[in-house]
Write an enzyme that holds these catalytic residues in place. Structure first.
Site, PDB file in Angstrom:
ATOM      1  N   ASN A   1      61.202 -35.242 -14.124  1.00  0.00           N
ATOM      2  CA  ASN A   1      62.295 -34.318 -13.759  1.00  0.00           C
ATOM      3  C   ASN A   1      61.860 -33.385 -12.636  1.00  0.00           C
ATOM      4  O   ASN A   1      62.643 -33.076 -11.744  1.00  0.00           O
ATOM      5  CB  ASN A   1      62.770 -33.533 -14.981  1.00  0.00           C
TER       6      ASN A   1
ATOM      7  N   ARG B   1      48.866 -16.878 -31.043  1.00  0.00           N
ATOM      8  CA  ARG B   1      50.110 -17.156 -30.297  1.00  0.00           C
ATOM      9  C   ARG B   1      50.536 -15.971 -29.435  1.00  0.00           C
ATOM     10  O   ARG B   1      51.047 -16.146 -28.337  1.00  0.00           O
ATOM     11  CB  ARG B   1      51.212 -17.500 -31.315  1.00  0.00           C
TER      12      ARG B   1
ATOM     13  N   VAL C   1      57.888 -23.533 -27.434  1.00  0.00           N
ATOM     14  CA  VAL C   1      58.938 -22.554 -27.728  1.00  0.00           C
ATOM     15  C   VAL C   1      58.637 -21.279 -26.934  1.00  0.00           C
ATOM     16  O   VAL C   1      57.528 -20.744 -27.001  1.00  0.00           O
ATOM     17  CB  VAL C   1      58.989 -22.244 -29.244  1.00  0.00           C
TER      18      VAL C   1
ATOM     19  N   HIS D   1      67.990 -31.237 -21.684  1.00  0.00           N
ATOM     20  CA  HIS D   1      67.823 -31.873 -22.996  1.00  0.00           C
ATOM     21  C   HIS D   1      68.334 -33.310 -22.912  1.00  0.00           C
ATOM     22  O   HIS D   1      69.431 -33.541 -22.389  1.00  0.00           O
ATOM     23  CB  HIS D   1      68.582 -31.086 -24.079  1.00  0.00           C
TER      24      HIS D   1
ATOM     25  N   ASP E   1      68.833 -19.621 -24.674  1.00  0.00           N
ATOM     26  CA  ASP E   1      68.953 -18.354 -25.419  1.00  0.00           C
ATOM     27  C   ASP E   1      67.921 -18.375 -26.550  1.00  0.00           C
ATOM     28  O   ASP E   1      67.019 -19.215 -26.545  1.00  0.00           O
ATOM     29  CB  ASP E   1      70.404 -18.128 -25.879  1.00  0.00           C
TER      30      ASP E   1
ATOM     31  N   GLY F   1      68.057 -19.372 -29.548  1.00  0.00           N
ATOM     32  CA  GLY F   1      68.074 -20.538 -30.445  1.00  0.00           C
ATOM     33  C   GLY F   1      67.425 -21.752 -29.792  1.00  0.00           C
ATOM     34  O   GLY F   1      66.952 -21.699 -28.657  1.00  0.00           O
TER      35      GLY F   1
HETATM   36  C1  GAR Z   1      62.660 -35.475 -20.565  1.00  0.00           C
HETATM   37  O1  GAR Z   1      63.348 -36.577 -21.100  1.00  0.00           O
HETATM   38  C2  GAR Z   1      63.310 -34.183 -21.031  1.00  0.00           C
HETATM   39  O2  GAR Z   1      64.691 -34.259 -21.135  1.00  0.00           O
HETATM   40  C3  GAR Z   1      62.681 -34.024 -22.387  1.00  0.00           C
HETATM   41  O3  GAR Z   1      61.331 -34.378 -22.193  1.00  0.00           O
HETATM   42  C4  GAR Z   1      61.259 -35.379 -21.162  1.00  0.00           C
HETATM   43  C5  GAR Z   1      60.231 -34.961 -20.140  1.00  0.00           C
HETATM   44  O4  GAR Z   1      60.035 -35.944 -19.158  1.00  0.00           O
HETATM   45  N1  GAR Z   1      62.844 -32.680 -22.889  1.00  0.00           N
HETATM   46  C6  GAR Z   1      63.052 -32.398 -24.161  1.00  0.00           C
HETATM   47  O5  GAR Z   1      63.093 -33.239 -25.038  1.00  0.00           O
HETATM   48  C7  GAR Z   1      63.271 -30.923 -24.465  1.00  0.00           C
HETATM   49  N2  GAR Z   1      63.852 -30.730 -25.758  1.00  0.00           N
HETATM   50  P1  GAR Z   1      59.387 -35.617 -17.749  1.00  0.00           P
HETATM   51  O6  GAR Z   1      58.090 -34.843 -18.006  1.00  0.00           O
HETATM   52  O7  GAR Z   1      59.096 -36.980 -17.154  1.00  0.00           O
HETATM   53  O8  GAR Z   1      60.366 -34.825 -16.944  1.00  0.00           O
END
Ligand code: GAR
Length: 197
Positions: free
Chosen positions: A14, A66, A93, A110, A147, A149
């Protein structure tokens, strides 16, 4: 110029999609000021360095507790002076203090259509395993503000992706990335950078 800090934990595809979109002029008025990882071995760090972008590691393993990690992480973000923090596959988190400080200035990608397959325990491949186990025919990705959550903040963009009969979690993950994540995350950043959100 929107100053963006990108937080990563793994492969960084990403992050790569964001950098490619900047090169292609699909994201304008934007500068990545720092990439931060909680994981020393994250390939995302190499991707940042290859582009000459400042890359930092703040690992919980290097701190006694932490709270100390949270403080160091927030300091590392603050030092970059970002206007926007992008969680691009960041599996830590965030400290509540940081969420408060950067309210509406943190976004997350996500790999599912929120409110499905999200919340505690739904991350990475686990999301796609759950999608296949439930047998839904459509999944996708969501960009949302962060946020207090888990995956509960206001939704910015979503894109649907078809689930195909022979999908494995890995095959589905790749399709969701290619067709949705790598499209809507750069799009959301560009919208924020150009005052469209
Ligand atoms: C991606 O699929 C992203 O959406 C997910 O982790 C992957 C990271 O891939 N994120 C989550 O699951 C967050 N809850 P990347 O390091 O190749 O971008």
């Amino acid at each position: 110029m929107l100053r963006v800090c990108v937080c990563v934990s793994g492969g960084g595809t990403n992050l790569q999609a964001i950098m490619d979109a900047m090169d292609a002029g699909k994201i304008t008025n934007t500068q990545i000021v720092r990439v931060i990882s909680n994981n020393k071995g994250a390939y995302a760090l190499e991707r940042a360095k290859n582009k000459g972008i400042d890359a930092a590691v703040v690992s919980p393993k290097d701190f006694a507790d932490r709270d100390l990690f949270n403080e160091a992480f927030l300091r590392c973000v603050d030092e970059a002076g970002p206007d926007l923090i992008v969680l691009a596959g960041f599996l830590v988190v965030l400290p509540p203090m940081m969420i408060k400080k950067y309210e509406r200035r943190i976004i997350n990608i996500h790999p599912a259509l929120i409110p499905s397959f999200c919340g505690k325990g739904y991350y990475g491949l686990k999301v796609h395993e759950a999608v296949l186990a439930r047998g839904v025919k459509i999944t996708g990705a969501t960009v949302h503000f962060v946020d207090e959550g888990t995956d509960t903040g206001p939704i910015i963009l979503q894109k649907a992706v078809e689930v195909l009969p022979d999908d494995t979690p890995q095959v589905l993950q790749q399709r969701v990335m290619e067709q949705a994540e790598w499209v809507i995350l750069p799009q959301a950043i560009n919208m924020i950078a150009n005052g469209k959100i």
